[in-house]
Design a protein around this motif. Structure first.
Motif, short mmCIF file in Angstrom:
data_model
loop_
_atom_site.label_atom_id
_atom_site.label_comp_id
_atom_site.label_asym_id
_atom_site.label_seq_id
_atom_site.Cartn_x
_atom_site.Cartn_y
_atom_site.Cartn_z
N ASN A 165 35.98 1.88 49.55
CA ASN A 165 35.01 0.98 50.16
C ASN A 165 33.61 1.24 49.61
O ASN A 165 32.91 0.33 49.20
CB ASN A 165 35.03 1.14 51.67
CG ASN A 165 34.00 0.26 52.34
OD1 ASN A 165 33.96 -0.93 52.07
ND2 ASN A 165 33.15 0.85 53.16
N ALA A 175 35.28 -7.57 49.22
CA ALA A 175 36.55 -7.04 49.72
C ALA A 175 37.73 -7.95 49.38
O ALA A 175 38.83 -7.49 49.10
CB ALA A 175 36.47 -6.84 51.23
N ILE A 178 39.57 -7.43 46.05
CA ILE A 178 40.32 -6.20 45.79
C ILE A 178 41.79 -6.39 46.15
O ILE A 178 42.14 -6.62 47.31
CB ILE A 178 39.69 -5.02 46.57
CG1 ILE A 178 38.31 -4.76 45.98
CG2 ILE A 178 40.57 -3.78 46.51
CD1 ILE A 178 37.55 -3.67 46.65
N ASN A 179 42.63 -6.35 45.13
CA ASN A 179 44.06 -6.58 45.32
C ASN A 179 44.81 -5.28 45.05
O ASN A 179 44.86 -4.81 43.93
CB ASN A 179 44.55 -7.67 44.38
CG ASN A 179 43.81 -8.97 44.60
OD1 ASN A 179 43.61 -9.39 45.75
ND2 ASN A 179 43.36 -9.59 43.53
N ILE A 203 42.53 -1.13 54.98
CA ILE A 203 42.79 -2.55 54.74
C ILE A 203 42.40 -3.37 55.96
O ILE A 203 41.76 -4.42 55.86
CB ILE A 203 44.28 -2.75 54.39
CG1 ILE A 203 44.56 -2.19 53.00
CG2 ILE A 203 44.66 -4.22 54.46
CD1 ILE A 203 46.02 -2.06 52.67
N TRP A 208 40.76 -5.79 52.55
CA TRP A 208 41.30 -5.89 51.20
C TRP A 208 42.65 -6.58 51.24
O TRP A 208 43.28 -6.68 52.30
CB TRP A 208 41.49 -4.48 50.59
CG TRP A 208 40.26 -3.65 50.58
CD1 TRP A 208 39.01 -4.06 50.25
CD2 TRP A 208 40.16 -2.26 50.91
NE1 TRP A 208 38.13 -3.01 50.36
CE2 TRP A 208 38.81 -1.89 50.75
CE3 TRP A 208 41.07 -1.29 51.31
CZ2 TRP A 208 38.35 -0.60 51.00
CZ3 TRP A 208 40.62 0.00 51.55
CH2 TRP A 208 39.27 0.34 51.40
#
Lengths: 365, 358
Positions: A165, A175, A178-179, A203, A208
């Motif tokens: 983060n 956010a 972000i995969n 998460i 995310w």
């Protein structure tokens, strides 16, 4: 007549195999036995039986080495070491053997959390204190073990999530961009449960995208196979969260084989790898920027275990849970420190160290 | 004309590879539901890339093992359950020689060919040990190979001193990965070469025939002048050698010897591959092609489940369910049952037709 002969044969075979076991254990236990026996003097040695999971990773080897060097004959111990080769039944047999040999202390690094009630009850009935090492055991009665030493897997997971983060914020990534591909460790192990929970909390907290979650069984081969499949399934993976270094090596191989790159520049198609355990090879990859963040899982449990045993020898009460200190290493110094909560609900600030060759050379494992 | 076509289809249906192939196709096609691009193949650096390639690539070790397992099964009517452990032994020998006794090296310390030959020889020795127990001491194959099944990984750990030995040299790791412009990753070629060589040996010499004959009736074979013992022994040695090759491939994939995990549970998959290939596990007639298809089916199943993102802890459950279905489909009892239902239905129809006619 024939029967009697057979039973005699069996009995002698059993004796022989027992003798063989004893011999093997001695060899394993005191690597430095030959040099140490002279200085041992007249002191009684404290016998410690240690059932280790196996030698599946560099981490485990460092853990074993730490125990072996701490519980040496020079230090006044006789260590009976048993390698369970990843099998719980081997560990149960080993503990029963320790009880029969009437050791003073039993140390157990369990392969899984469950299924220990019976054998630990036997140790308890025999009056032998049991110290659980590394992974936790899930028993109905907590009295069955005296103490637990280990790493805080949940804290490690939270550290990694907080780092991600902070890193994303510093780099200005949203956010939603972000995969994450998540390669889990052996299902049910303490490290897997804690590290998975740490990520899942992150998460939930930061929003995310978790694309895929698969088990890599903490091995390089599985990590490679799983990553290979995930890369075909999703085009847009930009963060890989591996639950140990071996999985990360496999994942990196798979990423490179697919013609992609690992690194920090996720806007330009690079894939950021987060890993745990900080093995020597893992940190070498951090130095090269292949793994960007590596959260330590300190294997040097020997000294803490010795402290516990010394305290018990002196008749003191010992803490039920003891954690070893752990660090965070990163490729760059974008993030200086993270704030995370440990398993005992204590919040703390943890420094992130930018890895250099000197630090790597100075490490014990 | 129509009659002839029907006749042909029936003949295809009765071919011994019909069911194994159908199973493989069904497993592969089931991907179309959730992963439509399962069959898409692209080319990267002159190497094919896609799920199907993964299946072919990852199945390589299993194919190699399945070939050896087929021969052992056919000749002795039992299985060699030590192949996974023998793989670990071979990998350990290979990496230990290459590393010159260190745990991690960046450059190979000795020539690769020597290490590979030593690894295969070690594996052959393991096979010879199994073969001796089975053929000369007449111990049940499963019991005889149980010894190395349990001891093999211990031996491998002894060789590597309980460490994972890393050979971080491209000249080693390339054997387990894809090289540019070679179309397939290298392990695939290992599998192809093994299958081709074994098939040629079986076809060109009478060995295949001898193995079947020993498997069907060892005593009768002995009476007509075949050395049944030697033939059984040979199949175990071949099985060991192949396990050694598989061990080398598995180890070069991860450029290390991981004594605990290389070939773990692969012996069961190899036995399953033999069974899925329509071979009888009690020996006798055999089909290498069937076992190879069986091996690809198992890997296709694993890759399929990965592609469908089946939660990893549930993976074995799905695998078991599919295996149960496939094995049931192929069992003679089930086939008889199906035929009976078909017959009954046909008879009922016929009856109805006649009734209508009247």
């Amino acid at each position: 007549m024939k029967k009697r002969f057979l039973s005699m044969l069996m009995a002698s075979a059993m004796c022989l195999s027992l003798a063989a076991c004893g011999g093997g254990a001695n060899n394993d236990g005191g690597g430095s036995a030959a040099s140490g026996s002279g200085t041992g003097g007249g002191d009684e040695l404290i016998t410690v039986g240690f059932s280790q999971v196996g030698a599946e990773s560099d981490w485990r080897t460092a853990n074993t080495e730490s125990m072996k060097s701490t519980f040496s004959e020079e230090n006044g111990y006789k260590l009976i070491f048993d390698d369970a080769q990843q099998k719980q039944e081997n560990q149960i047999t080993a503990i029963r053997n320790f009880i029969q040999q009437d050791v003073d202390y039993i140390m157990l690094a369990p392969v899984t959390e469950t299924g220990w009630d019976t054998v630990l009850q036997e140790a308890y009935d025999a009056g032998i204190p049991v110290i659980i090492v590394d992974r936790m055991v899930d028993v109905s009665d907590e009295e069955l073990y005296t103490s637990w030493i280990g790493t805080d897997a949940l804290l490690e997971g939270r550290k990694a999530a907080e780092w991600l983060n902070a890193y994303a914020t510093a780099k200005g990534w949203d956010a939603s961009e972000i995969n994450i591909a998540h390669i889990q460790g052996t299902m049910g192990s303490t490290a897997q449960i804690g590290r998975t929970q740490g990520l899942e909390e992150g998460i939930e907290k930061y929003g995310w995208n978790l694309l895929s979650q698969q088990c890599g069984e903490f091995t390089q081969a599985k990590g490679q196979e799983v990553m290979e499949s995930m890369l075909k399934q999703y085009d847009n993976i930009n963060v890989v969260y591996c639950e140990n270094d071996n999985e990360a090596f496999g994942a990196i191989d798979a990423i490179e084989a697919a013609g992609k790159k690992v690194g920090t520049d996720i806007k330009n198609g690079e894939i950021l790898v987060i890993s745990f355990d900080t093995t020597n090879a893992g940190l070498t990859d951090v130095l090269e920027g292949k793994i960007v963040c590596n959260v330590e899982c300190n294997p040097l449990h020997g000294p803490r275990a010795e402290e516990l045993i010394k305290a018990m020898e002196a008749g003191e009460e010992v803490e039920k849970l003891t954690y070893v200190d752990e660090e965070i290493f990163a490729y760059d110094d974008t993030v200086k420190s993270v704030t995370a909560t440990n398993s005992l609900d204590k919040e703390g600030e943890y420094a992130v160290t930018k890895l250099t060759q000197e630090i790597l050379d100075g490490r014990a494992y | 004309m129509a009659d002839k076509k029907k006749f042909d289809f029936r003949r295809i249906k009765q071919h011994h590879l019909f069911l194994p192939i159908i199973c493989l196709i069904v497993v592969l096609l089931s991907n179309l539901i959730k992963t439509p691009d399962f069959f898409s193949i692209s080319i990267r650096d002159g190497v094919l890339y896609g799920y199907i390639i993964d299946v072919i690539n990852r199945a390589s070790e299993l194919v190699i093992l399945a070939v050896g397992m087929t021969l052992v099964t056919a000749a002795s009517g039992g299985q060699d359950i030590s192949v996974g452990a023998v793989m670990a032994v071979a990998a350990a020998v290979c990496c230990q020689i290459l590393s010159g006794g260190q745990t991690s090296v960046d450059v190979m310390q000795s020539p690769l060919i020597i290490a590979v030959i030593a690894a295969v020889l070690a594996a052959a020795l393991c096979g010879a040990f199994n073969g001796f127990l089975v053929s000369h001491l007449n111990i049940q194959p499963m019991v005889a190979t149980l010894i190395l099944y349990t001891a093999g990984r211990g031996i491998a750990q002894l060789i590597t001193q309980g460490q994972i030995t890393y050979i971080r040299d491209n000249a080693y790791s390339m054997w387990g990965s894809a090289l540019p412009n070679l179309i397939f990753p290298l392990p695939v070629y290992f599998a192809i070469v093994v299958v081709v060589i074994v098939s040629i040996i079986l076809k060109k010499s009478a060995l295949g025939l001898y193995i079947e004959s020993v498997g069907i009736n060892a005593n009768a074979s002995r009476l007509i002048g075949l050395n049944a013992r030697r033939i059984k022994f040979i199949t175990y040695v071949i099985c060991g050698v192949l396990a050694g090759i598989a061990g080398f491939v598995a180890s070069s994939r991860i450029y290390s010897a991981d004594a605990n995990n290389i070939g773990l549970n692969l012996e069961m998959d190899a036995i399953l591959a033999v069974a899925l290939g329509g071979n009888i596990l009690s020996g006798g007639k055999f089909s290498i092609a069937g076992s190879v298809i069986g091996a690809y089916t198992i890997q296709a199943l694993t890759t399929t489940l990965y592609a469908m993102s089946v939660s990893s802890d549930q993976l074995p459950v799905y695998k078991a369910i599919v295996v149960v279905i496939i094995v049931t489909m192929q069992s003679p009892v089930f086939q008889k049952y199906v035929n009976k239902i078909k017959l009954n239905r046909a008879m009922a129809k016929e009856k109805q037709r006649r009734g209508n006619a009247v």
